[in-house]
Design an enzyme around this catalytic site. Structure first.
Site, PDB file in Angstrom:
ATOM      1  N   SER A 257       0.751  -1.112  -0.099  1.00  0.00           N
ATOM      2  CA  SER A 257       0.018   0.089   0.075  1.00  0.00           C
ATOM      3  C   SER A 257       0.907   1.408   0.021  1.00  0.00           C
ATOM      4  O   SER A 257       2.054   1.334   0.091  1.00  0.00           O
ATOM      5  CB  SER A 257      -0.893  -0.051   1.201  1.00  0.00           C
ATOM      6  OG  SER A 257       0.004   0.352   2.429  1.00  0.00           O
ATOM      7  N   LYS A 258       0.034   2.508  -0.032  1.00  0.00           N
ATOM      8  CA  LYS A 258       0.743   3.694  -0.157  1.00  0.00           C
ATOM      9  C   LYS A 258       2.027   3.660   1.126  1.00  0.00           C
ATOM     10  O   LYS A 258       3.260   4.421   0.770  1.00  0.00           O
ATOM     11  CB  LYS A 258      -0.228   4.799   0.147  1.00  0.00           C
ATOM     12  CG  LYS A 258      -0.666   5.398  -1.013  1.00  0.00           C
ATOM     13  CD  LYS A 258      -0.010   6.421  -1.722  1.00  0.00           C
ATOM     14  CE  LYS A 258      -0.196   6.454  -3.196  1.00  0.00           C
ATOM     15  NZ  LYS A 258       0.888   6.244  -4.041  1.00  0.00           N
ATOM     16  N   ARG A 259       1.727   2.947   2.084  1.00  0.00           N
ATOM     17  CA  ARG A 259       2.766   3.192   3.273  1.00  0.00           C
ATOM     18  C   ARG A 259       4.150   2.720   2.809  1.00  0.00           C
ATOM     19  O   ARG A 259       5.112   3.079   3.364  1.00  0.00           O
ATOM     20  CB  ARG A 259       2.306   2.315   4.408  1.00  0.00           C
ATOM     21  CG  ARG A 259       1.266   3.180   5.428  1.00  0.00           C
ATOM     22  CD  ARG A 259       0.861   2.013   6.392  1.00  0.00           C
ATOM     23  NE  ARG A 259       0.420   0.834   5.957  1.00  0.00           N
ATOM     24  CZ  ARG A 259       1.042  -0.468   6.149  1.00  0.00           C
ATOM     25  NH1 ARG A 259       2.126  -0.385   7.021  1.00  0.00           N
ATOM     26  NH2 ARG A 259       0.444  -1.534   5.674  1.00  0.00           N
ATOM     27  N   GLU A 267       3.634   6.411 -11.196  1.00  0.00           N
ATOM     28  CA  GLU A 267       4.786   7.086 -10.277  1.00  0.00           C
ATOM     29  C   GLU A 267       6.121   6.343 -10.761  1.00  0.00           C
ATOM     30  O   GLU A 267       6.978   7.182 -10.536  1.00  0.00           O
ATOM     31  CB  GLU A 267       4.584   6.603  -8.785  1.00  0.00           C
ATOM     32  CG  GLU A 267       3.207   7.416  -8.363  1.00  0.00           C
ATOM     33  CD  GLU A 267       2.833   6.904  -6.790  1.00  0.00           C
ATOM     34  OE1 GLU A 267       3.253   7.457  -5.868  1.00  0.00           O
ATOM     35  OE2 GLU A 267       2.081   5.888  -6.825  1.00  0.00           O
TER      36      GLU A 267
END
Ligand code: GLU
Length: 492
Positions: A257-259, A267
């Site tokens: 995830s983004k974490r 990106e």
């Protein structure tokens, strides 16, 4: 190879950008189609009107193009099984649901949410292991149902899981046979009160209509699969082979995830990863060619991919390995490829070269040869090549480098000697420049490192630039001498 030609699909929901997990699913579908001379279909599952956007669809298409995953049927390319957006297929779902209803394989259900909640509470109270839909409307008199509908009462359509269905065995190319007890499948909703289809229904209607032979997707959908098998059976359509691929985890063992850092394909594109390197890396998250090969070019992937070598264990996303693969792809490019695909676009964007015409090919190749080994990411190009494109007036001197390399006793004499040796050169090329500087340390009785460092800072402005002779050859004699003159004031 099976006799039916392979048809696979990647069916993203445009509720967000293309995530690396989705990208890997797309890569596996694409590679499986290519390896089996089959058809790769892109379908946009945009039935969630609240969260699906056209903007996300466009982002996904762009990401697919950047990944080089060309689709044979789908948005922008068309095909015989379209439309390829679920919102444009609404009538097909309604027709299919109506047919099942007509055939007695689906039925209307009028239960309110309150009723369903009360039934669930009751099942819990009596410790019934089955707490799903209690089939309250399954045997409703059709006449009564018609009246209630005519009177405007809201209803959903539910599928009738046959009483005698027994266990549903999902044939999965990754997980093997996975058995689900049919009694655990309630008569689930296929069409909501507003007439829209549920995911399990729309997906199967489409997969059946599009002749999908293999469904390759994330294993978060494995638990949906027995329901989908029931829909195939009700529709009288052949059940495809399933391949549920593992989740991608971060280094801490939690779902990526983004974490964990960047999770969207764009990106990585923007950070300068090469599409080939990125695809190679993602392909290895759960698949292997032979258990050891790491560099797998796209054409090998597209000819050798097989579901047998897909692992059911979760894969861990390892940014270091991705960077290693990126470096390998950079390194294995020829100077000419590097110049065309990486260096010139970067220089162009930075406004350092206009059309590329002001420099001849040999000059560009010579520049590529010294810039490539120092480039991990395309953005490094401009930093590495900056001294070459500067002039004696515009060159930026790095303060620390000046302090360490120039502003020292004796460095003025080094520059004077270097200037003299260089000014008298007949040929201006790397070999001649190196040969001219070579005798200076001995003549000045100084360490070689100090001499070359001083010249390097004078000409390049820093201490980390590409090889001195090559760089000076590209800069040209006049400007090199002018830089030395300018630097002379900083030397002691
Ligand atoms: N739109 C679904 C998703 O993105 C597709 C799942 C499937 O492949 O059936 O999860």
């Amino acid at each position: 190879m099976s006799e039916t030609p392979v048809r696979v699909r990647f069916a993203p929901s445009p509720t967000g950008k293309l995530h690396v997990g989705g990208a890997r699913t797309a890569i596996y579908n694409w590679a499986f189609a290519r390896a089996n001379h089959g058809t790769f279909i892109l379908r946009i599952d945009d039935t969630d009107p609240e969260r699906s956007t056209e903007e996300n669809t466009q982002i996904i298409l762009r990401a697919m193009r950047w990944l080089g995953l060309d689709w044979d049927e789908g948005p922008e390319v068309g095909g015989n099984y379209g439309p390829y957006k679920q919102t444009e297929r609404a009538q097909m779902y309604r027709d299919a649901a109506q047919r099942l209803w007509d055939e007695g394989k689906a039925y209307p259900c009028f239960c309110t949410p309150e009723q369903l909640a009360a039934d669930r509470a009751e099942a819990q109270a009596r410790k019934d292991p089955f707490q799903g839909y209690q089939r309250r409307c399954r045997d409703l008199d059709p006449e009564e149902a018609r009246h209630r509908i005519a009177a405007g009462e809201p209803y959903v359509l539910r599928i009738k899981v046959p009483d005698d269905r027994g266990d549903v065995v999902v044939r999965d190319a990754v997980h093997g046979d996975v058995t689900f007890a049919a009694r655990e499948l309630d008569d689930f909703v296929i069409q909501r009160t507003d007439g829209t289809p549920t995911y399990n229904f729309a997906t199967v209607v489409d997969d059946a209509a599009m002749g999908i032979t293999h469904v390759i997707r994330g294993d978060d959908h494995l638990s949906n699969t027995p329901r989908q098998v029931i829909v195939y059976e009700a529709l009288g359509a052949p059940v495809p082979t399933f391949a549920h691929i593992s989740m991608i985890l971060g280094a801490d063992g939690k779902k990526l995830s983004k974490r964990h850092g960047a999770t969207n394909v764009e990106e990585y594109r923007d950070a300068g990863y090469l599409s080939d390197a990125f695809v190679n890396y993602l392909a290895l998250l759960g698949w292997s060619l032979d258990g050891e090969t790491t560099i797998i070019p796209r054409d090998v992937l597209a000819s050798q991919f097989s579901l047998e070598h897909v692992s059911k264990n979760p894969a861990t996303f390892d940014p270091k390995k991705l960077d290693w693969i990126q470096a390998e792809y950079m390194r294995s490019m020829s100077d000419a490829e590097f110049a065309d695909e990486v260096m010139l676009p970067e220089l162009h964007e930075a406004g350092l070269v206009e059309g590329g015409v002001e420099y001849d090919e040999a000059w560009i190749d010579a520049l590529a040869a010294i810039v490539k080994p120092r480039t991990k990411f395309p953005a490094d190009v401009v930093t590495v090549a900056a001294p070459v494109f500067a002039t004696a007036e515009t060159l930026v001197y790095d303060e620390k480098s000046v302090e360490k390399g120039l502003a020292k006793e004796g460095m003025g004499a080094v520059l004077d000697a270097a200037r003299e040796a260089l000014a008298g050169l007949e040929a201006w090329d790397a070999a001649a420049i190196d040969a001219a500087l070579e005798p200076l340390p001995e003549a000045l009785d100084l360490k070689k490192r100090l001499v070359f460092q001083a010249v390097r800072v004078a000409v390049c402005g820093n201490m980390v630039s590409p090889p001195l002779g090559e760089t000076m050859a590209l800069v040209g004699r006049e400007d090199c001498l002018a830089r030395i003159d300018r630097a002379r004031a900083m030397a002691l």
